[in-house]
Design a protein around this motif. Structure first.
Motif, mmCIF file in Angstrom:
data_model
loop_
_atom_site.group_PDB
_atom_site.id
_atom_site.type_symbol
_atom_site.label_atom_id
_atom_site.label_comp_id
_atom_site.label_asym_id
_atom_site.label_seq_id
_atom_site.Cartn_x
_atom_site.Cartn_y
_atom_site.Cartn_z
ATOM 1 N N GLU A 161 31.552 47.758 23.581
ATOM 2 C CA GLU A 161 31.995 47.069 24.791
ATOM 3 C C GLU A 161 33.363 46.435 24.568
ATOM 4 O O GLU A 161 33.668 45.949 23.482
ATOM 5 N N SER A 162 34.166 46.447 25.608
ATOM 6 C CA SER A 162 35.484 45.820 25.496
ATOM 7 C C SER A 162 35.331 44.308 25.533
ATOM 8 O O SER A 162 34.319 43.768 25.998
ATOM 9 N N LEU A 205 36.862 42.244 27.398
ATOM 10 C CA LEU A 205 36.788 41.777 28.788
ATOM 11 C C LEU A 205 35.361 41.846 29.321
ATOM 12 O O LEU A 205 34.881 40.923 29.970
ATOM 13 N N VAL A 206 34.655 42.937 29.019
ATOM 14 C CA VAL A 206 33.276 43.096 29.483
ATOM 15 C C VAL A 206 32.374 42.044 28.844
ATOM 16 O O VAL A 206 31.542 41.422 29.520
ATOM 17 N N ILE A 207 32.543 41.830 27.549
ATOM 18 C CA ILE A 207 31.717 40.840 26.844
ATOM 19 C C ILE A 207 31.966 39.447 27.414
ATOM 20 O O ILE A 207 31.029 38.698 27.702
ATOM 21 N N ASP A 211 33.224 38.600 30.381
ATOM 22 C CA ASP A 211 32.773 38.492 31.775
ATOM 23 C C ASP A 211 31.253 38.338 31.847
ATOM 24 O O ASP A 211 30.739 37.464 32.549
ATOM 25 N N ARG A 212 30.533 39.175 31.097
ATOM 26 C CA ARG A 212 29.074 39.100 31.111
ATOM 27 C C ARG A 212 28.579 37.743 30.600
ATOM 28 O O ARG A 212 27.731 37.095 31.211
ATOM 29 N N SER A 213 29.134 37.294 29.470
ATOM 30 C CA SER A 213 28.664 36.038 28.892
ATOM 31 C C SER A 213 29.062 34.843 29.764
ATOM 32 O O SER A 213 28.330 33.850 29.823
ATOM 33 N N ARG A 266 29.163 34.886 33.044
ATOM 34 C CA ARG A 266 28.152 34.861 34.111
ATOM 35 C C ARG A 266 26.839 34.289 33.595
ATOM 36 O O ARG A 266 26.200 33.482 34.266
ATOM 37 N N SER A 321 42.376 36.530 33.984
ATOM 38 C CA SER A 321 42.441 36.955 32.594
ATOM 39 C C SER A 321 43.506 38.024 32.471
ATOM 40 O O SER A 321 43.801 38.732 33.430
ATOM 41 N N ASN A 378 28.960 37.267 19.157
ATOM 42 C CA ASN A 378 29.834 38.423 19.293
ATOM 43 C C ASN A 378 31.002 38.440 18.314
ATOM 44 O O ASN A 378 31.801 39.368 18.331
#
Length: 167
Positions: free
Chosen positions: A87-88, A90-92, A94-96, A98, A109, A140
């Motif tokens: 996972e990039s 940014l994805v990590i 954004d998910r965390s 939320r 960002s 992470n």
């Protein structure tokens, strides 16, 4: 009688003292006792106390350094926390965000270099922000390169600029 440096001897001091009136002699005697006492209690004891405190701080810092040097190889050999598989950043993030309830506070960002991301948060709860950053590091392996945190006006809310880096 006037005392000068060339004529300073015990006999000349005794003669000078004898020439003083009784009241002046008592003042000189009192001064002869008080000046050394004031010097000891006003200069020497505080100086000794501060030197002792400095030695204690130095000893503590040396002990801390020895402990850090002893633990450094163990920390260097420990495995890094696993990054989310493929996972990039940014994805990590954004998910965390939320999951931590900070998605509404993310104001923007942008990439900050290879493996780095710059974030802006507005009116984020301070406690949630700090807990989120700690979770990112623990779960992470994402570390904070820099952070600027300012009050957002309301108690407990902050505006923040954070640069995160993987690894």
């Amino acid at each position: 009688m006037k005392l000068s440096a060339e004529r300073l001897s015990f006999a000349s001091i005794a003669q000078w003292f004898a020439a003083l009136s009784g009241r002046e002699q008592r003042i000189v005697q009192l001064g002869a006792v008080l000046v050394p006492v004031l010097f000891v209690f006003g200069v020497l004891l505080p100086l000794d106390r501060s030197v002792a405190q400095a030695h204690a701080r130095l000893l503590k810092k040396r002990n801390d350094l020895a402990w850090m040097q002893g633990v450094a190889p163990e920390l260097a050999a420990s495995p890094q926390p696993p990054s989310a598989a493929g996972e990039s950043l940014l994805v990590i993030v954004d998910r965390s965000a939320r999951e931590s309830g900070l998605a509404g506070s993310l104001a923007g960002s942008e990439p900050a270099g290879p493996g780095a991301l710059s974030l802006r948060l507005q009116k984020a709860p301070f406690d949630a922000l700090i807990a989120w950053l700690a979770r990112l590091a623990q779960q992470n392996g994402i570390r904070v390169d820099s952070a600027t945190v300012d009050s957002a006006g309301a108690p407990g809310l902050v505006n923040a600029a954070v640069v995160l880096h993987t690894g």
